[in-house]
Design a protein around this motif. Structure first.
Motif, PDB file in Angstrom:
ATOM      1  N   GLU A 209     -14.767  42.818 -20.018  1.00  0.00           N
ATOM      2  CA  GLU A 209     -14.382  44.223 -19.868  1.00  0.00           C
ATOM      3  C   GLU A 209     -13.687  44.745 -21.126  1.00  0.00           C
ATOM      4  O   GLU A 209     -13.885  45.892 -21.530  1.00  0.00           O
ATOM      5  CB  GLU A 209     -13.479  44.400 -18.651  1.00  0.00           C
ATOM      6  N   LYS A 210     -12.866  43.898 -21.741  1.00  0.00           N
ATOM      7  CA  LYS A 210     -12.155  44.298 -22.953  1.00  0.00           C
ATOM      8  C   LYS A 210     -13.129  44.675 -24.063  1.00  0.00           C
ATOM      9  O   LYS A 210     -13.028  45.753 -24.669  1.00  0.00           O
ATOM     10  CB  LYS A 210     -11.242  43.160 -23.416  1.00  0.00           C
ATOM     11  N   PHE A 211     -14.083  43.777 -24.336  1.00  0.00           N
ATOM     12  CA  PHE A 211     -15.030  44.040 -25.410  1.00  0.00           C
ATOM     13  C   PHE A 211     -16.033  45.133 -25.035  1.00  0.00           C
ATOM     14  O   PHE A 211     -16.462  45.910 -25.886  1.00  0.00           O
ATOM     15  CB  PHE A 211     -15.763  42.758 -25.797  1.00  0.00           C
TER      16      PHE A 211
ATOM     17  N   SER B  64     -12.313  39.448 -17.662  1.00  0.00           N
ATOM     18  CA  SER B  64     -11.321  40.233 -18.406  1.00  0.00           C
ATOM     19  C   SER B  64     -11.732  40.396 -19.870  1.00  0.00           C
ATOM     20  O   SER B  64     -11.611  41.478 -20.445  1.00  0.00           O
ATOM     21  CB  SER B  64      -9.949  39.557 -18.313  1.00  0.00           C
ATOM     22  N   LEU B  65     -12.222  39.313 -20.460  1.00  0.00           N
ATOM     23  CA  LEU B  65     -12.664  39.376 -21.854  1.00  0.00           C
ATOM     24  C   LEU B  65     -13.906  40.253 -21.986  1.00  0.00           C
ATOM     25  O   LEU B  65     -14.042  41.027 -22.940  1.00  0.00           O
ATOM     26  CB  LEU B  65     -12.952  37.960 -22.370  1.00  0.00           C
TER      27      LEU B  65
ATOM     28  N   THR C 193     -15.498  47.767 -23.168  1.00  0.00           N
ATOM     29  CA  THR C 193     -14.834  49.065 -23.354  1.00  0.00           C
ATOM     30  C   THR C 193     -14.728  49.410 -24.842  1.00  0.00           C
ATOM     31  O   THR C 193     -14.982  50.553 -25.247  1.00  0.00           O
ATOM     32  CB  THR C 193     -13.420  49.023 -22.738  1.00  0.00           C
ATOM     33  N   LYS C 194     -14.374  48.425 -25.642  1.00  0.00           N
ATOM     34  CA  LYS C 194     -14.254  48.638 -27.085  1.00  0.00           C
ATOM     35  C   LYS C 194     -15.602  49.056 -27.677  1.00  0.00           C
ATOM     36  O   LYS C 194     -15.689  50.041 -28.421  1.00  0.00           O
ATOM     37  CB  LYS C 194     -13.770  47.350 -27.751  1.00  0.00           C
TER      38      LYS C 194
END
Length: 535
Positions: free
Chosen positions: A414-416, A411-412, A418-419
């Motif tokens: 994918e978050k970064f 999850s972490l 995408t950013k």
């Protein structure tokens, strides 16, 4: 008959087959390994040479020459060093022996190797394997040698079969086994296919634009490749269609080892399946040109270039009862407009850039000054963007490595990811800005020359020339609002944008400084490729 007479007659006796009066103490040595990695990373070549040298010393053989000493596959006998060695011994009348470490170093071509050894023996040259000493002067020894050749070939075929089965299994599990496709880099290329890690490199990021441009159907292959070259992507023109037709770029794997199969791969997709199919539909219509010849109708130059302002659906064209019409292309939209009417509305838009001959000099000077100011700003922005992109790519590589090592969860990650991907897309938009200071004055002169009679030139031009003119002035096309019967131009090229305002101000006889201040807000960013987002 006395012994003296017999000795005199012996000179007329038949010579032993395979002798042919060759010196029996002269040899050549041939060494080889199968791959570049073996040549660079192990001592096999040195070991082969040492054993052959020791054998020659022990058997009192003089070494005339060394051959090989490199990597050559022995599956066939068209090897460079091997052929060089065969030619050498054939031309020599002194060489009688070819020394190899083992018979599979000489050849692994089975029956062909046996035949070649037999032909060499007929002219007095024997192949000797120093680790497999066999007396090939008798049928039993020659059979033994030939069997070793056949077993070497059989071993090759078993290895090949095993490798191919492994490759097929990897492919069917979604792991790529061939050379890394253009636009990607394999971070673990020396490991097994299941451990390969493919990442999209800078060429790949730029290549995304090629799919979008091809799908839009506005540019030929050559024009798209030229665009990519300007952005620093050195894609080969001859490979362009082949690259765009490879499903690898939308996340799938195909290979001749698995005919009629397409497998979802583990590598990151460069573009979406929808964009890939859309681009390739254009290619299938006409591989050499994004716009099929049968649709190049002078009466419909705004096809694809004009969009409905409400739905943003591009207009296509059709003919009914000898009258041409534009209509929206996408399903669920229904906007029709008489082609002649919309063409006339567009022609009126072009007239805003026309000017009188007496205005040429001051237009040229003012536009040049404004563009130079804009160039300086763009250059600084691009330099900063390149630095930021370099730092961002390191961040992306870092989070990918940390994710693979299990230091951060999915999850972490994918978050970064995408950013960072969004930030990268924005930076690439800035870097991909095509505006250049080269030939600035010539560019301004050419744009003014075109603008002076722009609407007339467009009306008189054929389809292709119309398309070039309208794209030159309005890089993003135009929008048409049918209820209001209004044409809007979202973006105007920087070389044309100042002209209407400058002409207007000149007519009002205002001061030049006022002209300059008023214009700063009207100068827009020059045309560039919009990179598609990663999907």
């Amino acid at each position: 008959m006395n012994q003296q007479l017999i000795q005199q007659l012996k000179q007329f006796s038949k010579k032993e087959e395979g002798n042919n009066e060759r010196n029996t103490s002269v040899c050549v040595i041939y060494t080889r390994v199968s791959s570049k990695e073996q040549a660079e990373n192990n001592t096999s070549l040195e070991s082969q040479k040492r054993y052959c040298n020791e054998f020659a010393t022990r058997k009192n053989l003089r070494i005339a020459e060394y051959f090989g000493g490199t990597f050559e596959s022995a599956k066939q006998d068209e090897r460079k060093e091997f052929k060089k060695m065969i030619d050498y011994v054939n031309k020599s009348n002194t060489i009688d022996t070819i020394l190899v470490y083992s018979y599979d170093r000489f050849s692994r071509s089975g029956a062909n190797a046996a035949y070649l050894s037999q032909e060499l023996q007929k002219i007095g040259i024997r192949v000797v394997a120093v680790s497999q000493e066999i007396d090939t002067s008798n049928p039993s020894g020659r059979l033994h040698r030939d069997m070793l050749y056949l077993f070497s070939q059989f071993d090759n075929e078993l290895r090949k079969d095993k490798v191919i089965k492994g490759m097929i299994e990897n492919l069917r599990q979604g792991y790529w086994v061939a050379a890394t496709p253009f636009g990607y880099v394999n971070l673990n290329r020396k490991e097994k296919a299941k451990n390969h890690k493919y990442c999209i490199n800078q060429d790949g990021e730029i290549l995304k634009a090629a799919f979008k441009l091809k799908a839009d159907g506005e540019m030929t292959n050559q024009e798209i490749v030229s665009h990519l070259h300007k952005l620093g992507c050195k894609i080969n023109y001859k490979s362009f269609v082949r690259i765009l037709s490879n499903p690898f770029y939308c996340g799938y794997i195909t290979n001749s080892l698995i005919p009629n199969e397409i497998i979802k791969g583990h590598h990151p997709a460069l573009v979406s399946e929808e964009l890939f199919l859309k681009a390739n539909n254009v290619i299938l219509q006409n591989p050499r040109c994004a716009i099929p010849k049968q649709f190049k109708t002078d009466a419909l130059p705004l096809k694809g270039f004009a969009k409905d302002e409400i739905s943003l659906s591009p207009f296509t064209g059709y003919k009914q009862k000898e009258i041409y019409y534009y209509k929206t292309r996408d399903n669920g939209t229904c906007v029709n407009v008489n082609a002649e009417h919309l063409n006339n509305k567009f022609s009126e838009q072009l007239k805003q850039f026309e000017f009188e001959k007496g205005d040429y000099s001051f237009l040229k000077n003012d536009i040049q000054e404004l563009v130079e100011i804009k160039l300086q700003s763009i250059s600084k922005e691009q330099q900063q963007a390149k630095k930021q992109l370099s730092e961002l790519l390191k961040k992306i590589e870092n989070i990918e490595e940390r994710f693979v090592q299990g230091k951060i969860d999915a999850s972490l990650f994918e978050k970064f990811k995408t950013k960072y991907q969004n930030e990268k897309d924005e930076l690439l938009k800035i870097i991909s800005n095509e505006f250049s200071s080269s030939n600035l004055i010539k560019g301004i002169e050419k744009s003014l020359e075109i603008a002076a009679n722009l609407s007339l030139a467009w009306n008189l031009a054929k389809f292709d020339e119309k398309r070039k003119l309208q794209k030159l002035v309005f890089p993003d096309g135009i929008l048409y609002n049918k209820p209001k019967d209004v044409v809007r131009t979202p973006r105007i090229s920087s070389l044309f944008a100042p002209i209407p305002m400058l002409v207007s101000i000149a007519k009002e006889n205002k001061r030049r400084t006022l002209r300059k201040n008023a214009l700063n807000s009207h100068l827009v960013v020059p045309p560039r490729i919009e990179l598609g987002s990663k999907v």
